[in-house]
Write a protein that holds these residues in place. Structure first.
Motif, PDB file in Angstrom:
ATOM      1  N   LYS A  61       0.809  -1.211   0.000  1.00 21.54           N
ATOM      2  CA  LYS A  61       0.000   0.000   0.000  1.00 21.54           C
ATOM      3  C   LYS A  61       0.850   1.273   0.000  1.00 21.54           C
ATOM      4  CE  LYS A  61      -3.997  -2.068   2.304  1.00 21.54           C
ATOM      5  NZ  LYS A  61      -4.899  -2.017   3.490  1.00 21.54           N
ATOM      6  N   LYS A  62       2.106   1.155   0.391  1.00 19.14           N
ATOM      7  CA  LYS A  62       2.983   2.328   0.441  1.00 19.14           C
ATOM      8  C   LYS A  62       3.760   2.534  -0.863  1.00 19.14           C
ATOM      9  CE  LYS A  62       3.622   2.335   5.460  1.00 19.14           C
ATOM     10  NZ  LYS A  62       4.609   2.337   6.576  1.00 19.14           N
ATOM     11  N   ALA A  63       3.512   1.674  -1.831  1.00 18.61           N
ATOM     12  CA  ALA A  63       4.228   1.789  -3.108  1.00 18.61           C
ATOM     13  C   ALA A  63       3.795   3.045  -3.856  1.00 18.61           C
ATOM     14  CB  ALA A  63       3.960   0.557  -3.961  1.00 18.61           C
ATOM     15  N   SER A  64       4.734   3.669  -4.541  1.00 22.92           N
ATOM     16  CA  SER A  64       4.436   4.821  -5.400  1.00 22.92           C
ATOM     17  C   SER A  64       4.875   4.501  -6.818  1.00 22.92           C
ATOM     18  CB  SER A  64       5.146   6.082  -4.888  1.00 22.92           C
ATOM     19  OG  SER A  64       6.550   5.899  -4.855  1.00 22.92           O
ATOM     20  N   TYR A  65       4.141   5.045  -7.767  1.00 22.20           N
ATOM     21  CA  TYR A  65       4.369   4.740  -9.171  1.00 22.20           C
ATOM     22  C   TYR A  65       4.622   6.036  -9.943  1.00 22.20           C
ATOM     23  CZ  TYR A  65       2.022   0.419  -7.744  1.00 22.20           C
ATOM     24  OH  TYR A  65       1.670  -0.730  -7.099  1.00 22.20           O
ATOM     25  N   TYR A  66       5.597   6.002 -10.822  1.00 23.03           N
ATOM     26  CA  TYR A  66       5.827   7.157 -11.677  1.00 23.03           C
ATOM     27  C   TYR A  66       6.466   6.713 -12.990  1.00 23.03           C
ATOM     28  CZ  TYR A  66      10.516   6.859  -9.553  1.00 23.03           C
ATOM     29  OH  TYR A  66      11.728   6.412  -9.120  1.00 23.03           O
ATOM     30  N   SER A  67       6.492   7.621 -13.943  1.00 19.86           N
ATOM     31  CA  SER A  67       6.999   7.294 -15.278  1.00 19.86           C
ATOM     32  C   SER A  67       8.520   7.183 -15.288  1.00 19.86           C
ATOM     33  CB  SER A  67       6.559   8.375 -16.272  1.00 19.86           C
ATOM     34  OG  SER A  67       7.250   8.242 -17.500  1.00 19.86           O
ATOM     35  N   ALA A  68       9.031   6.300 -16.138  1.00 22.19           N
ATOM     36  CA  ALA A  68      10.480   6.153 -16.298  1.00 22.19           C
ATOM     37  C   ALA A  68      11.116   7.409 -16.874  1.00 22.19           C
ATOM     38  CB  ALA A  68      10.784   4.956 -17.197  1.00 22.19           C
ATOM     39  N   ALA A  69      10.300   8.313 -17.435  1.00 21.13           N
ATOM     40  CA  ALA A  69      10.829   9.590 -17.927  1.00 21.13           C
ATOM     41  C   ALA A  69      11.505  10.373 -16.805  1.00 21.13           C
ATOM     42  CB  ALA A  69       9.703  10.422 -18.543  1.00 21.13           C
ATOM     43  N   GLU A  70      11.088  10.121 -15.568  1.00 18.37           N
ATOM     44  CA  GLU A  70      11.667  10.813 -14.413  1.00 18.37           C
ATOM     45  C   GLU A  70      13.171  10.562 -14.313  1.00 18.37           C
ATOM     46  OE1 GLU A  70      11.511  13.253 -10.995  1.00 18.37           O
ATOM     47  OE2 GLU A  70      10.011  12.866 -12.569  1.00 18.37           O
ATOM     48  N   LEU A  71      13.632   9.401 -14.791  1.00 19.32           N
ATOM     49  CA  LEU A  71      15.044   9.032 -14.699  1.00 19.32           C
ATOM     50  C   LEU A  71      15.918   9.884 -15.620  1.00 19.32           C
ATOM     51  CD1 LEU A  71      14.588   5.148 -14.730  1.00 19.32           C
ATOM     52  CD2 LEU A  71      14.781   6.655 -12.741  1.00 19.32           C
ATOM     53  N   TYR A  72      15.305  10.553 -16.605  1.00 19.17           N
ATOM     54  CA  TYR A  72      16.058  11.363 -17.565  1.00 19.17           C
ATOM     55  C   TYR A  72      15.790  12.868 -17.400  1.00 19.17           C
ATOM     56  CZ  TYR A  72      16.848   6.947 -20.038  1.00 19.17           C
ATOM     57  OH  TYR A  72      17.227   5.661 -20.372  1.00 19.17           O
ATOM     58  N   LYS A  73      14.904  13.217 -16.497  1.00 18.12           N
ATOM     59  CA  LYS A  73      14.471  14.617 -16.371  1.00 18.12           C
ATOM     60  C   LYS A  73      15.623  15.577 -16.110  1.00 18.12           C
ATOM     61  CE  LYS A  73      12.379  15.980 -12.615  1.00 18.12           C
ATOM     62  NZ  LYS A  73      11.374  16.090 -11.533  1.00 18.12           N
ATOM     63  N   ASP A  74      16.587  15.145 -15.292  1.00 19.34           N
ATOM     64  CA  ASP A  74      17.665  16.050 -14.899  1.00 19.34           C
ATOM     65  C   ASP A  74      18.623  16.379 -16.034  1.00 19.34           C
ATOM     66  OD1 ASP A  74      16.631  16.188 -12.375  1.00 19.34           O
ATOM     67  OD2 ASP A  74      18.019  14.742 -11.481  1.00 19.34           O
ATOM     68  N   VAL A  75      18.511  15.686 -17.161  1.00 16.49           N
ATOM     69  CA  VAL A  75      19.335  16.029 -18.335  1.00 16.49           C
ATOM     70  C   VAL A  75      18.934  17.398 -18.891  1.00 16.49           C
ATOM     71  CG1 VAL A  75      19.883  15.367 -20.724  1.00 16.49           C
ATOM     72  CG2 VAL A  75      19.725  13.620 -18.936  1.00 16.49           C
ATOM     73  N   PHE A  76      17.687  17.801 -18.631  1.00 21.96           N
ATOM     74  CA  PHE A  76      17.145  19.008 -19.252  1.00 21.96           C
ATOM     75  C   PHE A  76      17.140  20.178 -18.281  1.00 21.96           C
ATOM     76  CE2 PHE A  76      15.311  15.289 -21.252  1.00 21.96           C
ATOM     77  CZ  PHE A  76      15.566  15.543 -22.596  1.00 21.96           C
ATOM     78  N   ASP A  77      17.700  21.284 -18.734  1.00 17.96           N
ATOM     79  CA  ASP A  77      17.649  22.516 -17.950  1.00 17.96           C
ATOM     80  C   ASP A  77      16.366  23.274 -18.229  1.00 17.96           C
ATOM     81  OD1 ASP A  77      18.244  25.646 -17.777  1.00 17.96           O
ATOM     82  OD2 ASP A  77      19.570  24.622 -16.357  1.00 17.96           O
ATOM     83  N   ASP A  78      15.871  23.179 -19.470  1.00 18.51           N
ATOM     84  CA  ASP A  78      14.652  23.900 -19.828  1.00 18.51           C
ATOM     85  C   ASP A  78      14.130  23.406 -21.170  1.00 18.51           C
ATOM     86  OD1 ASP A  78      12.652  25.839 -19.341  1.00 18.51           O
ATOM     87  OD2 ASP A  78      14.151  27.268 -18.643  1.00 18.51           O
ATOM     88  N   VAL A  79      12.920  23.834 -21.498  1.00 15.46           N
ATOM     89  CA  VAL A  79      12.334  23.525 -22.804  1.00 15.46           C
ATOM     90  C   VAL A  79      11.496  24.718 -23.233  1.00 15.46           C
ATOM     91  CG1 VAL A  79      10.414  22.308 -21.705  1.00 15.46           C
ATOM     92  CG2 VAL A  79      10.888  21.913 -24.115  1.00 15.46           C
ATOM     93  N   PHE A  80      11.620  25.093 -24.502  1.00 16.17           N
ATOM     94  CA  PHE A  80      10.927  26.267 -25.037  1.00 16.17           C
ATOM     95  C   PHE A  80      10.206  25.887 -26.327  1.00 16.17           C
ATOM     96  CE2 PHE A  80      14.706  27.712 -22.762  1.00 16.17           C
ATOM     97  CZ  PHE A  80      14.156  28.614 -21.859  1.00 16.17           C
TER      98      PHE A  80
END
Length: 258
Positions: A61-80
């Motif tokens: 019940k304490k499990a949390s789920y999120y997208s694997a995209a989160e593992l690459y998010k820090d590569v990006f400083d911004d998007v325009f």
């Protein structure tokens, strides 16, 4: 610091639902930055052969789920996002959904809100953090190939065609005034001309403390501006910007939200 600029053309449109929500299923008129980031990260994963989709933390019940995209998010400083061409309307089309439940085929009617275009063209600049890119083993070639591998925006039906990919040089700076044609989150102290022409959406702030790809329950929402034409802005205190190569244009940086 550098950016990857991707020119993408819509095949028919897209369906990007406003989150979080229930059965109402209202849609964004223009895709938010999170949609463009997710589309690019999916392309990078395809190039790398990374088939992960959902990450599970914890158990039971304490499990949390999120997208694997989160593992690459820090590569990006911004998007325009620059809206090069846009002629679309929002529709809520009823569709028949077929699924299998306990061995039998069932159906259900749901609404699929989407933006249907006579024409649609976006030029998107993804700002890359060189140090993070190197740390996780990504190369510029991987990023360029990942951009060419982008296939959709939003739902799987939102097919796009990649027209061009190139690297742009960016310089960090502070500006009290400037001109931009790319999207930006509206910050306190930024003044826009009374007759400025733009679209505005209240979208997920992807740099807010509670944001995780696939889990938007604690993320903040902020107003994001998509210029219809070049906009000149003023700021007495100054705002953080990227200067775009030898162009007169600046990109207004996304600040970290609370």
């Amino acid at each position: 610091m550098f950016g990857i600029r991707v020119l993408m053309e819509l095949l028919w449109g897209y369906s990007v639902r406003i989150a979080p929500q229930g059965k109402g299923r209202t849609a964004y008129r223009l895709p938010p930055p999170t949609t463009f980031l997710g589309a690019y990260i999916a392309g990078i994963q395809q190039v790398l052969g990374d088939a992960r989709e959902v990450i599970i933390e914890g158990y039971g019940k304490k499990a949390s789920y999120y997208s694997a995209a989160e593992l690459y998010k820090d590569v990006f400083d911004d998007v325009f996002i620059k809206v090069e061409d846009f002629n679309g309307k929002i529709y809520g089309e009823p569709i028949k959904q077929m699924y299998i439940y306990r061995g039998s085929v069932r159906d259900n009617v749901i609404t699929m809100p989407g933006v249907f275009h006579q024409s649609g063209l976006f030029s998107v600049i993804y700002v890359i953090k060189d140090d993070v890119m190197s740390r996780i083993g990504l190369s510029k070639e991987d990023l360029e190939r990942g951009a060419w591998a982008i296939t959709r925006l939003g739902t799987k039906e939102g097919i796009i065609i990649i027209k061009d990919v190139n690297i742009v040089q960016l310089t960090e700076d502070t500006a009290r005034e400037g001109m931009t044609q790319h999207s930006f989150y509206l910050q306190e102290g930024i003044e826009l001309p009374p007759m400025a022409s733009y679209w505005a959406e209240r979208a997920i702030h992807w740099k807010s403390r509670g944001f995780r790809f696939g889990d938007y329950s604690e993320a903040k929402k902020e107003i994001i501006i998509y210029p219809r034409e070049p906009i000149t802005f003023l700021s007495d205190a100054g705002v953080e910007v990227f200067r775009l190569g030898n162009s007169d244009e600046v990109l207004i940086r996304t600040l970290r939200g609370g």
